[in-house]
Design a protein around this motif. Structure first.
Motif, PDB file in Angstrom:
ATOM      1  N   ALA A 313       0.824  -1.210   0.000  1.00  0.00           N
ATOM      2  CA  ALA A 313       0.000   0.000   0.000  1.00  0.00           C
ATOM      3  C   ALA A 313       0.861   1.264   0.000  1.00  0.00           C
ATOM      4  O   ALA A 313       1.924   1.314   0.610  1.00  0.00           O
ATOM      5  CB  ALA A 313      -0.905   0.009   1.234  1.00  0.00           C
ATOM      6  N   ALA A 314       0.390   2.264  -0.707  1.00  0.00           N
ATOM      7  CA  ALA A 314       1.026   3.585  -0.674  1.00  0.00           C
ATOM      8  C   ALA A 314      -0.059   4.592  -0.315  1.00  0.00           C
ATOM      9  O   ALA A 314      -1.144   4.573  -0.886  1.00  0.00           O
ATOM     10  CB  ALA A 314       1.640   3.908  -2.032  1.00  0.00           C
ATOM     11  N   LEU A 315       0.213   5.430   0.660  1.00  0.00           N
ATOM     12  CA  LEU A 315      -0.767   6.429   1.077  1.00  0.00           C
ATOM     13  C   LEU A 315      -0.360   7.807   0.569  1.00  0.00           C
ATOM     14  O   LEU A 315       0.811   8.079   0.339  1.00  0.00           O
ATOM     15  CB  LEU A 315      -0.880   6.488   2.598  1.00  0.00           C
ATOM     16  CG  LEU A 315      -1.495   5.305   3.324  1.00  0.00           C
ATOM     17  CD1 LEU A 315      -1.821   5.694   4.773  1.00  0.00           C
ATOM     18  CD2 LEU A 315      -2.773   4.830   2.651  1.00  0.00           C
ATOM     19  N   SER A 316      -1.342   8.672   0.416  1.00  0.00           N
ATOM     20  CA  SER A 316      -1.021  10.059   0.123  1.00  0.00           C
ATOM     21  C   SER A 316      -0.603  10.724   1.423  1.00  0.00           C
ATOM     22  O   SER A 316      -1.092  10.372   2.497  1.00  0.00           O
ATOM     23  CB  SER A 316      -2.232  10.765  -0.473  1.00  0.00           C
ATOM     24  OG  SER A 316      -3.136  11.116   0.552  1.00  0.00           O
ATOM     25  N   PRO A 317       0.304  11.686   1.345  1.00  0.00           N
ATOM     26  CA  PRO A 317       0.693  12.416   2.555  1.00  0.00           C
ATOM     27  C   PRO A 317      -0.517  13.007   3.273  1.00  0.00           C
ATOM     28  O   PRO A 317      -0.529  13.086   4.502  1.00  0.00           O
ATOM     29  CB  PRO A 317       1.622  13.509   2.021  1.00  0.00           C
ATOM     30  CG  PRO A 317       2.240  12.899   0.810  1.00  0.00           C
ATOM     31  CD  PRO A 317       1.135  12.090   0.184  1.00  0.00           C
ATOM     32  N   ARG A 318      -1.544  13.399   2.530  1.00  0.00           N
ATOM     33  CA  ARG A 318      -2.722  13.985   3.177  1.00  0.00           C
ATOM     34  C   ARG A 318      -3.421  12.952   4.058  1.00  0.00           C
ATOM     35  O   ARG A 318      -3.848  13.259   5.174  1.00  0.00           O
ATOM     36  CB  ARG A 318      -3.692  14.518   2.121  1.00  0.00           C
ATOM     37  CG  ARG A 318      -4.910  15.215   2.741  1.00  0.00           C
ATOM     38  CD  ARG A 318      -5.872  15.724   1.695  1.00  0.00           C
ATOM     39  NE  ARG A 318      -5.409  16.932   1.075  1.00  0.00           N
ATOM     40  CZ  ARG A 318      -5.200  17.095  -0.219  1.00  0.00           C
ATOM     41  NH1 ARG A 318      -5.423  16.107  -1.046  1.00  0.00           N
ATOM     42  NH2 ARG A 318      -4.771  18.238  -0.690  1.00  0.00           N
ATOM     43  N   ASP A 319      -3.549  11.715   3.569  1.00  0.00           N
ATOM     44  CA  ASP A 319      -4.178  10.675   4.384  1.00  0.00           C
ATOM     45  C   ASP A 319      -3.335  10.356   5.612  1.00  0.00           C
ATOM     46  O   ASP A 319      -3.856  10.134   6.706  1.00  0.00           O
ATOM     47  CB  ASP A 319      -4.412   9.412   3.554  1.00  0.00           C
ATOM     48  CG  ASP A 319      -5.530   9.594   2.545  1.00  0.00           C
ATOM     49  OD1 ASP A 319      -6.373  10.502   2.748  1.00  0.00           O
ATOM     50  OD2 ASP A 319      -5.566   8.855   1.552  1.00  0.00           O
ATOM     51  N   LEU A 320      -2.024  10.314   5.414  1.00  0.00           N
ATOM     52  CA  LEU A 320      -1.124  10.092   6.555  1.00  0.00           C
ATOM     53  C   LEU A 320      -1.302  11.189   7.593  1.00  0.00           C
ATOM     54  O   LEU A 320      -1.384  10.939   8.794  1.00  0.00           O
ATOM     55  CB  LEU A 320       0.328  10.125   6.079  1.00  0.00           C
ATOM     56  CG  LEU A 320       1.011   8.817   5.739  1.00  0.00           C
ATOM     57  CD1 LEU A 320       2.441   9.105   5.301  1.00  0.00           C
ATOM     58  CD2 LEU A 320       1.008   7.896   6.953  1.00  0.00           C
ATOM     59  N   SER A 321      -1.355  12.420   7.094  1.00  0.00           N
ATOM     60  CA  SER A 321      -1.489  13.580   7.964  1.00  0.00           C
ATOM     61  C   SER A 321      -2.786  13.499   8.772  1.00  0.00           C
ATOM     62  O   SER A 321      -2.817  13.788   9.968  1.00  0.00           O
ATOM     63  CB  SER A 321      -1.460  14.826   7.081  1.00  0.00           C
ATOM     64  OG  SER A 321      -1.631  15.992   7.823  1.00  0.00           O
ATOM     65  N   LEU A 322      -3.853  13.073   8.110  1.00  0.00           N
ATOM     66  CA  LEU A 322      -5.159  12.930   8.758  1.00  0.00           C
ATOM     67  C   LEU A 322      -5.085  11.899   9.886  1.00  0.00           C
ATOM     68  O   LEU A 322      -5.493  12.161  11.023  1.00  0.00           O
ATOM     69  CB  LEU A 322      -6.185  12.515   7.691  1.00  0.00           C
ATOM     70  CG  LEU A 322      -7.628  12.238   8.079  1.00  0.00           C
ATOM     71  CD1 LEU A 322      -8.244  13.422   8.788  1.00  0.00           C
ATOM     72  CD2 LEU A 322      -8.447  11.886   6.832  1.00  0.00           C
ATOM     73  N   ASP A 323      -4.539  10.732   9.584  1.00  0.00           N
ATOM     74  CA  ASP A 323      -4.432   9.676  10.593  1.00  0.00           C
ATOM     75  C   ASP A 323      -3.596  10.130  11.788  1.00  0.00           C
ATOM     76  O   ASP A 323      -3.973   9.909  12.941  1.00  0.00           O
ATOM     77  CB  ASP A 323      -3.765   8.438   9.979  1.00  0.00           C
ATOM     78  CG  ASP A 323      -4.760   7.549   9.247  1.00  0.00           C
ATOM     79  OD1 ASP A 323      -5.976   7.723   9.452  1.00  0.00           O
ATOM     80  OD2 ASP A 323      -4.320   6.676   8.482  1.00  0.00           O
ATOM     81  N   VAL A 324      -2.468  10.741  11.497  1.00  0.00           N
ATOM     82  CA  VAL A 324      -1.537  11.098  12.564  1.00  0.00           C
ATOM     83  C   VAL A 324      -2.115  12.221  13.421  1.00  0.00           C
ATOM     84  O   VAL A 324      -2.020  12.202  14.648  1.00  0.00           O
ATOM     85  CB  VAL A 324      -0.170  11.497  11.967  1.00  0.00           C
ATOM     86  CG1 VAL A 324       0.749  12.071  13.033  1.00  0.00           C
ATOM     87  CG2 VAL A 324       0.476  10.285  11.301  1.00  0.00           C
ATOM     88  N   ARG A 325      -2.750  13.168  12.770  1.00  0.00           N
ATOM     89  CA  ARG A 325      -3.353  14.274  13.511  1.00  0.00           C
ATOM     90  C   ARG A 325      -4.458  13.778  14.437  1.00  0.00           C
ATOM     91  O   ARG A 325      -4.566  14.195  15.583  1.00  0.00           O
ATOM     92  CB  ARG A 325      -3.924  15.284  12.511  1.00  0.00           C
ATOM     93  CG  ARG A 325      -4.627  16.447  13.131  1.00  0.00           C
ATOM     94  CD  ARG A 325      -3.645  17.521  13.498  1.00  0.00           C
ATOM     95  NE  ARG A 325      -4.236  18.568  14.284  1.00  0.00           N
ATOM     96  CZ  ARG A 325      -3.803  19.818  14.308  1.00  0.00           C
ATOM     97  NH1 ARG A 325      -2.762  20.162  13.587  1.00  0.00           N
ATOM     98  NH2 ARG A 325      -4.371  20.711  15.055  1.00  0.00           N
ATOM     99  N   LEU A 326      -5.296  12.874  13.902  1.00  0.00           N
ATOM    100  CA  LEU A 326      -6.380  12.358  14.733  1.00  0.00           C
ATOM    101  C   LEU A 326      -5.815  11.597  15.932  1.00  0.00           C
ATOM    102  O   LEU A 326      -6.235  11.816  17.073  1.00  0.00           O
ATOM    103  CB  LEU A 326      -7.298  11.432  13.924  1.00  0.00           C
ATOM    104  CG  LEU A 326      -8.394  10.803  14.785  1.00  0.00           C
ATOM    105  CD1 LEU A 326      -9.424  11.844  15.182  1.00  0.00           C
ATOM    106  CD2 LEU A 326      -9.058   9.644  14.086  1.00  0.00           C
ATOM    107  N   ALA A 327      -4.859  10.703  15.663  1.00  0.00           N
ATOM    108  CA  ALA A 327      -4.283   9.898  16.739  1.00  0.00           C
ATOM    109  C   ALA A 327      -3.682  10.810  17.810  1.00  0.00           C
ATOM    110  O   ALA A 327      -3.888  10.608  19.006  1.00  0.00           O
ATOM    111  CB  ALA A 327      -3.218   8.948  16.184  1.00  0.00           C
ATOM    112  N   HIS A 328      -2.962  11.821  17.379  1.00  0.00           N
ATOM    113  CA  HIS A 328      -2.352  12.770  18.313  1.00  0.00           C
ATOM    114  C   HIS A 328      -3.426  13.440  19.176  1.00  0.00           C
ATOM    115  O   HIS A 328      -3.274  13.574  20.387  1.00  0.00           O
ATOM    116  CB  HIS A 328      -1.566  13.815  17.521  1.00  0.00           C
ATOM    117  CG  HIS A 328      -0.862  14.803  18.380  1.00  0.00           C
ATOM    118  ND1 HIS A 328       0.387  14.574  18.915  1.00  0.00           N
ATOM    119  CD2 HIS A 328      -1.237  16.022  18.823  1.00  0.00           C
ATOM    120  CE1 HIS A 328       0.754  15.605  19.647  1.00  0.00           C
ATOM    121  NE2 HIS A 328      -0.210  16.510  19.609  1.00  0.00           N
ATOM    122  N   GLY A 329      -4.533  13.819  18.535  1.00  0.00           N
ATOM    123  CA  GLY A 329      -5.602  14.521  19.244  1.00  0.00           C
ATOM    124  C   GLY A 329      -6.258  13.675  20.324  1.00  0.00           C
ATOM    125  O   GLY A 329      -6.778  14.208  21.305  1.00  0.00           O
TER     126      GLY A 329
END
Lengths: 360, 360
Positions: A313-329
């Motif tokens: 799988a390859a993700l777009s940086p935007r999807d990565l950013s979304l996942d990481v931001r949510l997890a952080h929150g």
């Protein structure tokens, strides 16, 4: 001073070494001169510390080399934060980092320079529109330059996922609880209903100590189980369902296709590692996990969010950013489980990657 | 009492009306009897308030009707929260809700019953594995039943997106600022560099009052602009780029395909509505927006996260859940801009939907 672009590097001589390398950590020494990577030359031009490269000033040099714009922005940002950096060329930074073709810049620890041979971060610069092969992560920091030239740093690693929750169903004593003297364990019956499983009269430990399923009612015992939980429990001989594991998998594949097999492989692996996976639906993930379940009444905070993906799988940086931001929150760690083909039948071809925000 | 399943409804008579409808809001009266939707019959069986349906108890009735499991769980949850509900049958709830084939349950306001003709929520029940056509949202609450039978409620609406930021570039006076007496406005030159645009010497208002671009450096004037911002500004005659808007669009399409045109249409529409769109990258969205920009030094909190989608897009409930959860965590409203085909060339075929968490 003036530089000259030769074979992809900017040569500054004959006495650039002292001025650029020794005192300020730019380039690679070559006799009394210095070889600058284009991104270093751009930064020196930008600061007015280098007069020109082949007669071109900063704007013209950047215009001639648009492919270095992303790296320039990251180089500049990290310099502004007080770091020395070494661009990677031909897959290496001097002798420090051989065979790292996936890295663009090495960041030295604060206070150290390229002459110290120390590494704080390995940086890969990617544009917002790139795609990121997930298996390529681990021991690299992604510096994502978004469309407005702002930079987001994401640290990646190969996490050790493990916990102390009852690793296998047998440890709960559930199967043994229904075992007659000398006879085989008697599994508890359960029923597939649409895309879930209901167990009307489960052993109490199943939910209370194993955290399998959810009670349908606060007062009653009946458990709603996911198809994943049910497949695992039927497999371990704890539940009995018409048609066995095959029937559960068939249902799972009917609603989710191959994804069901990948998620089941990861579910099993997490249980094996002593980690309890529950649905991550409310967080948009496959699972949230608990690493130390003793009793559901004393449940702590779940630590990980897990997204299950195929190994390629390859993700777009935007999807990565979304996942990481949510997890952080929600104060959790974002983890990706990459499932190879070998896993379709319960093999063990899962690799783990974690991604988190970094402020250098 | 005993019910009988006839043509998809459970008839309870001859005197079920008083017991089930009048006193507790189940079913639809039919003379002195009552017609129950299967989900109502299941709930009465579950509570032990109905003996059987054609001799079947709760478990057997649910086993015979697995397609109502999701609706049963939602019906039960909302009853437990103290609401009366009316299931929609044949697209209507009595005369209350004609032509709502996309709704499964009508929730009456707390304290009201089906006899009051009032509506608190219109509920559509979807499984976690369904897909949700985005255009079908608005004035409906999604009740998503996840794989562990937990329910997430998402309220949807058709938002009015508008603000008081300078609606068009001309209001900033930027173009006029460079206008000689009697001559046409002179646009400011800018350069495409890789997948962004740099304007080395912009009018100060462009950034400070219009919030276009980002300064490359705290001390300098030079602006990094996104391709979207640049396309808009070239179109309004404020910027001048070799090749004009066509060159910017060509670059945008090269890196993003059709998505670039959709995003540009939404970018323009937001500016027209007096809302300033900036990249939503850090939130995994297309834009975050500011509804009242007067000066960048007094920038408030951004209010919306905008995701741009084709008009016929359908999202998985998990992706919806992820977006809504993130937006909630950063105190923004999640909004979807659905772009129809008519918009590829700057038409106006954009519909707006918002989605937010609901605790009934």
């Amino acid at each position: 001073m003036e530089g000259h672009l030769v074979d992809g590097v900017v040569e500054v001589g004959p006495n650039g070494r002292e001025r650029y390398y020794d005192s300020r950590g730019y380039g690679r020494p070559r006799g009394a001169g210095v070889e600058l990577a284009p991104v270093e030359a751009a930064h020196l031009l930008y600061r007015g510390d280098l007069g020109s490269v082949d007669g071109r000033g900063f704007r013209a040099f950047l215009g001639d080399n648009p492919d270095i714009v992303g790296r320039f922005l990251v180089y500049k940002d990290l310099r502004d934060r007080g770091f020395y950096l070494s661009p990677v060329r031909d897959g290496r930074v001097d002798d420090l980092e051989p065979d790292r073709g996936d890295v663009d810049l090495v960041v030295h620890p604060r206070g150290d320079g390229p002459w110290d041979g120390t590494v704080e971060h390995r940086i890969r610069v990617v544009g917002e529109r790139a795609t990121v092969p997930m298996a390529s992560l681990g021991d690299v920091v992604l510096a994502i330059v978004d469309e407005e030239s702002e930079i987001t740093y994401l640290e990646t690693a190969e996490p050790d996922v493990s916990g102390s929750s009852p690793a296998v169903v047998e440890e709960l004593g559930v199967a043994r609880a229904t075992e007659g003297a000398g006879s085989a364990p008697t599994p508890t019956p359960a029923t597939i209903l649409d895309d879930r499983v209901i167990c009307w009269e489960p052993p109490a430990d199943l939910y209370e100590r194993g955290f399998y399923g959810q009670r349908l009612d606060r007062d009653g015992d009946a458990l709603g189980l996911s198809l994943l939980e049910a497949a695992h429990l039927v497999d371990r001989g704890v539940l009995e369902i018409d048609g066995g594991v095959a029937a559960v998998r068939e249902h799972g594949r009917a609603v989710e296709g191959d994804r069901f097999d990948r998620r089941l492989a990861v579910y099993r692996d997490l249980r094996r590692r002593g980690v309890v996976p529950k649905t991550g639906f409310k967080f948009g993930a496959d699972f949230r996990t608990y690493e130390a379940v003793e009793h559901v009444d004393e449940l702590g905070h779940s630590e990980l969010l897990v997204r299950v993906l195929p190994a390629d799988a390859a993700l777009s940086p935007r999807d990565l950013s979304l996942d990481v931001r949510l997890a952080h929150g929600v104060r959790k760690r974002m983890v990706f489980a990459l499932v190879g083909d070998g896993d379709a039948d319960g093999g063990d071809d899962i690799t783990w990657r974690s991604v988190s925000r970094l402020t250098p």
